[in-house]
Design a protein around this motif. Sequence first.
Motif, PDB file in Angstrom:
ATOM      1  N   THR A 176       0.835  -1.209   0.000  1.00 22.06           N
ATOM      2  CA  THR A 176       0.000   0.000   0.000  1.00 22.06           C
ATOM      3  C   THR A 176       0.864   1.251   0.000  1.00 22.06           C
ATOM      4  OG1 THR A 176      -0.100  -0.015   2.429  1.00 22.06           O
ATOM      5  CG2 THR A 176      -1.868  -1.170   1.236  1.00 22.06           C
ATOM      6  N   VAL A 177       0.294   2.301  -0.557  1.00 22.80           N
ATOM      7  CA  VAL A 177       1.009   3.575  -0.673  1.00 22.80           C
ATOM      8  C   VAL A 177       0.003   4.707  -0.573  1.00 22.80           C
ATOM      9  CG1 VAL A 177       0.841   3.589  -3.220  1.00 22.80           C
ATOM     10  CG2 VAL A 177       2.681   4.889  -2.077  1.00 22.80           C
ATOM     11  N   ALA A 178       0.398   5.805   0.043  1.00 22.07           N
ATOM     12  CA  ALA A 178      -0.489   6.976   0.139  1.00 22.07           C
ATOM     13  C   ALA A 178      -0.827   7.451  -1.261  1.00 22.07           C
ATOM     14  CB  ALA A 178       0.205   8.081   0.928  1.00 22.07           C
ATOM     15  N   GLY A 179      -2.100   7.698  -1.485  1.00 17.49           N
ATOM     16  CA  GLY A 179      -2.507   8.151  -2.830  1.00 17.49           C
ATOM     17  C   GLY A 179      -3.916   8.706  -2.792  1.00 17.49           C
ATOM     18  N   VAL A 238      -0.837  15.234  -1.803  1.00 20.58           N
ATOM     19  CA  VAL A 238      -2.217  15.729  -1.985  1.00 20.58           C
ATOM     20  C   VAL A 238      -3.076  14.529  -2.382  1.00 20.58           C
ATOM     21  CG1 VAL A 238      -3.745  17.271  -3.289  1.00 20.58           C
ATOM     22  CG2 VAL A 238      -1.401  17.997  -2.726  1.00 20.58           C
ATOM     23  N   ASP A 239      -4.106  14.196  -1.601  1.00 14.75           N
ATOM     24  CA  ASP A 239      -4.873  12.965  -1.864  1.00 14.75           C
ATOM     25  C   ASP A 239      -6.014  13.202  -2.855  1.00 14.75           C
ATOM     26  OD1 ASP A 239      -6.715  12.991   1.311  1.00 14.75           O
ATOM     27  OD2 ASP A 239      -7.162  13.963  -0.595  1.00 14.75           O
ATOM     28  N   ALA A 240      -6.833  12.171  -3.039  1.00 11.32           N
ATOM     29  CA  ALA A 240      -7.975  12.261  -3.965  1.00 11.32           C
ATOM     30  C   ALA A 240      -9.257  11.900  -3.210  1.00 11.32           C
ATOM     31  CB  ALA A 240      -7.791  11.332  -5.164  1.00 11.32           C
ATOM     32  N   SER A 241      -9.326  12.372  -1.943  1.00 10.63           N
ATOM     33  CA  SER A 241     -10.532  12.045  -1.153  1.00 10.63           C
ATOM     34  C   SER A 241     -11.777  12.699  -1.758  1.00 10.63           C
ATOM     35  CB  SER A 241     -10.340  12.480   0.307  1.00 10.63           C
ATOM     36  OG  SER A 241      -9.869  13.810   0.361  1.00 10.63           O
ATOM     37  N   ASN A 242     -11.568  13.707  -2.587  1.00 11.56           N
ATOM     38  CA  ASN A 242     -12.732  14.338  -3.248  1.00 11.56           C
ATOM     39  C   ASN A 242     -13.392  13.373  -4.240  1.00 11.56           C
ATOM     40  OD1 ASN A 242     -10.311  14.544  -4.820  1.00 11.56           O
ATOM     41  ND2 ASN A 242     -11.434  15.851  -6.265  1.00 11.56           N
ATOM     42  N   VAL A 243     -12.621  12.374  -4.669  1.00 14.13           N
ATOM     43  CA  VAL A 243     -13.159  11.401  -5.649  1.00 14.13           C
ATOM     44  C   VAL A 243     -13.641  10.136  -4.947  1.00 14.13           C
ATOM     45  CG1 VAL A 243     -12.551   9.914  -7.625  1.00 14.13           C
ATOM     46  CG2 VAL A 243     -11.658  12.257  -7.481  1.00 14.13           C
ATOM     47  N   HIS A 244     -12.877   9.708  -3.938  1.00 16.87           N
ATOM     48  CA  HIS A 244     -13.138   8.397  -3.314  1.00 16.87           C
ATOM     49  C   HIS A 244     -13.783   8.500  -1.939  1.00 16.87           C
ATOM     50  CE1 HIS A 244     -10.793   6.091  -6.336  1.00 16.87           C
ATOM     51  NE2 HIS A 244     -10.199   7.252  -6.473  1.00 16.87           N
ATOM     52  N   GLY A 245     -14.012   9.734  -1.479  1.00 18.22           N
ATOM     53  CA  GLY A 245     -14.558   9.922  -0.132  1.00 18.22           C
ATOM     54  C   GLY A 245     -13.445   9.933   0.898  1.00 18.22           C
ATOM     55  N   SER A 272      -0.681   9.576 -19.104  1.00 15.84           N
ATOM     56  CA  SER A 272      -1.623   9.935 -20.160  1.00 15.84           C
ATOM     57  C   SER A 272      -0.832  10.442 -21.358  1.00 15.84           C
ATOM     58  CB  SER A 272      -2.572  11.043 -19.675  1.00 15.84           C
ATOM     59  OG  SER A 272      -3.371  11.505 -20.750  1.00 15.84           O
ATOM     60  N   ALA A 273      -1.205   9.990 -22.528  1.00 13.11           N
ATOM     61  CA  ALA A 273      -0.604  10.549 -23.753  1.00 13.11           C
ATOM     62  C   ALA A 273      -1.340  11.825 -24.144  1.00 13.11           C
ATOM     63  CB  ALA A 273      -0.693   9.546 -24.897  1.00 13.11           C
ATOM     64  N   GLY A 274      -2.445  12.064 -23.446  1.00 11.76           N
ATOM     65  CA  GLY A 274      -3.248  13.254 -23.750  1.00 11.76           C
ATOM     66  C   GLY A 274      -3.404  14.128 -22.528  1.00 11.76           C
ATOM     67  N   ARG A 275      -4.640  14.532 -22.253  1.00 14.20           N
ATOM     68  CA  ARG A 275      -4.875  15.456 -21.138  1.00 14.20           C
ATOM     69  C   ARG A 275      -4.945  14.717 -19.806  1.00 14.20           C
ATOM     70  NH1 ARG A 275      -5.628  20.052 -23.482  1.00 14.20           N
ATOM     71  NH2 ARG A 275      -6.394  21.139 -21.640  1.00 14.20           N
ATOM     72  N   GLY A 276      -4.966  15.492 -18.721  1.00 15.19           N
ATOM     73  CA  GLY A 276      -4.856  14.903 -17.393  1.00 15.19           C
ATOM     74  C   GLY A 276      -6.171  14.820 -16.646  1.00 15.19           C
ATOM     75  N   ASN A 277      -6.079  14.252 -15.430  1.00 18.15           N
ATOM     76  CA  ASN A 277      -7.233  14.271 -14.507  1.00 18.15           C
ATOM     77  C   ASN A 277      -6.838  14.797 -13.137  1.00 18.15           C
ATOM     78  OD1 ASN A 277      -5.705  12.186 -13.524  1.00 18.15           O
ATOM     79  ND2 ASN A 277      -7.416  10.736 -13.342  1.00 18.15           N
ATOM     80  N   LYS A 278      -5.592  15.170 -13.003  1.00 18.60           N
ATOM     81  CA  LYS A 278      -5.103  15.808 -11.761  1.00 18.60           C
ATOM     82  C   LYS A 278      -4.664  17.222 -12.086  1.00 18.60           C
ATOM     83  CE  LYS A 278      -2.474  15.992  -7.770  1.00 18.60           C
ATOM     84  NZ  LYS A 278      -2.691  15.517  -6.395  1.00 18.60           N
ATOM     85  N   ASN A 325      -1.841   9.350 -10.580  1.00 20.24           N
ATOM     86  CA  ASN A 325      -0.793   8.486 -10.018  1.00 20.24           C
ATOM     87  C   ASN A 325       0.603   9.016 -10.313  1.00 20.24           C
ATOM     88  OD1 ASN A 325      -2.603   6.695  -8.896  1.00 20.24           O
ATOM     89  ND2 ASN A 325      -2.568   5.297 -10.643  1.00 20.24           N
ATOM     90  N   ILE A 326       0.773   9.583 -11.498  1.00 21.17           N
ATOM     91  CA  ILE A 326       2.089  10.123 -11.869  1.00 21.17           C
ATOM     92  C   ILE A 326       2.306  11.470 -11.185  1.00 21.17           C
ATOM     93  CG2 ILE A 326       3.587  10.845 -13.764  1.00 21.17           C
ATOM     94  CD1 ILE A 326       2.863   7.810 -13.744  1.00 21.17           C
ATOM     95  N   ALA A 327       1.288  12.320 -11.234  1.00 23.49           N
ATOM     96  CA  ALA A 327       1.440  13.693 -10.717  1.00 23.49           C
ATOM     97  C   ALA A 327       1.587  13.732  -9.201  1.00 23.49           C
ATOM     98  CB  ALA A 327       0.243  14.535 -11.147  1.00 23.49           C
ATOM     99  N   THR A 328       1.089  12.716  -8.510  1.00 19.38           N
ATOM    100  CA  THR A 328       1.203  12.707  -7.048  1.00 19.38           C
ATOM    101  C   THR A 328       2.654  12.525  -6.617  1.00 19.38           C
ATOM    102  OG1 THR A 328      -1.048  11.890  -6.837  1.00 19.38           O
ATOM    103  CG2 THR A 328       0.375  11.560  -4.925  1.00 19.38           C
ATOM    104  N   ASP A 329       3.442  11.795  -7.435  1.00 23.17           N
ATOM    105  CA  ASP A 329       4.877  11.666  -7.135  1.00 23.17           C
ATOM    106  C   ASP A 329       5.663  11.587  -8.454  1.00 23.17           C
ATOM    107  OD1 ASP A 329       6.854   9.712  -4.741  1.00 23.17           O
ATOM    108  OD2 ASP A 329       7.413  11.255  -6.208  1.00 23.17           O
ATOM    109  N   PRO A 330       5.869  12.723  -9.114  1.00 22.05           N
ATOM    110  CA  PRO A 330       6.514  12.735 -10.437  1.00 22.05           C
ATOM    111  C   PRO A 330       7.941  12.175 -10.419  1.00 22.05           C
ATOM    112  CG  PRO A 330       5.482  14.866  -9.948  1.00 22.05           C
ATOM    113  CD  PRO A 330       5.455  14.081  -8.686  1.00 22.05           C
TER     114      PRO A 330
END
Length: 306
Positions: free
Chosen positions: A36-39, A76-83, A154-160, A167-172
């Motif tokens: 497991t890893v913080a994400g 910075v987490d994604a609790s806005n997406v997963h609660g 992503s080869a295109g636009r992002g979601n973060k 996943n990439i942007a949280t720890d580039p």
Amino acid sequence: MRKRPIIIDTDPGIDDALAIAIALFSEELDVRLITTVAGNVSLENVTLNTLRLLHFFGKDVPVAKGAAKPLIVDFVDASNVHGKTGMEGYDFPEPKEELLLSEHAVNAMRRVIMESPEPVTLVPIATLTNIALLFAMYPEVKKNIREIVMMGGSAGRGNKGVMSEFNIATDPEAAQMVFQSGLPIVMAGLDVGLKALVYPEDSEEIKTMGKVGDMAYHLFKRYRGGSFQTGLKMYDSCAVAYLLCPELFEVAETYVGVELHGSMTAGCTVVDLKGYLHKEPNTKVCIDIDGEKFREWFKDSIRKCV
Ligand code: RIB
Ligand code: CA
């Protein structure tokens, strides 16, 4: 048929939960370890969620806790997406604490990899901090790793960020270390994740598929990775789908690097499909997916989770 040994590195996370279920109940994969890893949410919560899931699935896979934050950037987490807890919407059993190893995830991964009689596949479906630390601390593991099949980028636009995937942007920096590892990499990024959709009619069907299907339905009701009505994005299942049904994907071998310094683009994967950078290919990038076949594969896979 010999099962393929894998290690899943994860941050459940609603889409992680389904990817883990599909891997655990598949006949082709041998999940040797889950790290497991913080994400999506904190390390504590993703670890508790993993232990709850394993108790619920009735699968005694060892779990090891990993990094609580990225290598360099702030977490910075994604609790806005997963609660807040990372898996709201369903009443899970207590975490099965006895599955939690005292070893750190990196040490557990090293042990499992070095003890395996055959090369192990790493399946990171979260931030790549643990994987980067593994290669920095124990580079010798690379000789017994078959490939890395990740959800990320992503080869295109992002979601973060504008161009960066979570996943990439949280720890580039960790991601850059992994793409530079020299190991065979398969990248299942947003280019396929955004098309790996579960629609309302699929969710209604899944609801009838035993307790895992019922769990999925209730988690989907709270998941904000897309919309229950217009399609929920099963990002992490794409990495497992590549292992179990690679024919779903169109793949291009190319060079992928991670932008670390862009004032507006830090954390994005630079996917050099046209070879402008004149660098040797280091990644098989999933550039498209058959969305209709994915829907059927996903439902068939949940149906097997009994
Ligand atoms: O961008 C999607 C990824 O970020 C998925 O792994 C999801 O679980 C989140 O971790
Ligand atoms: Ca994830």
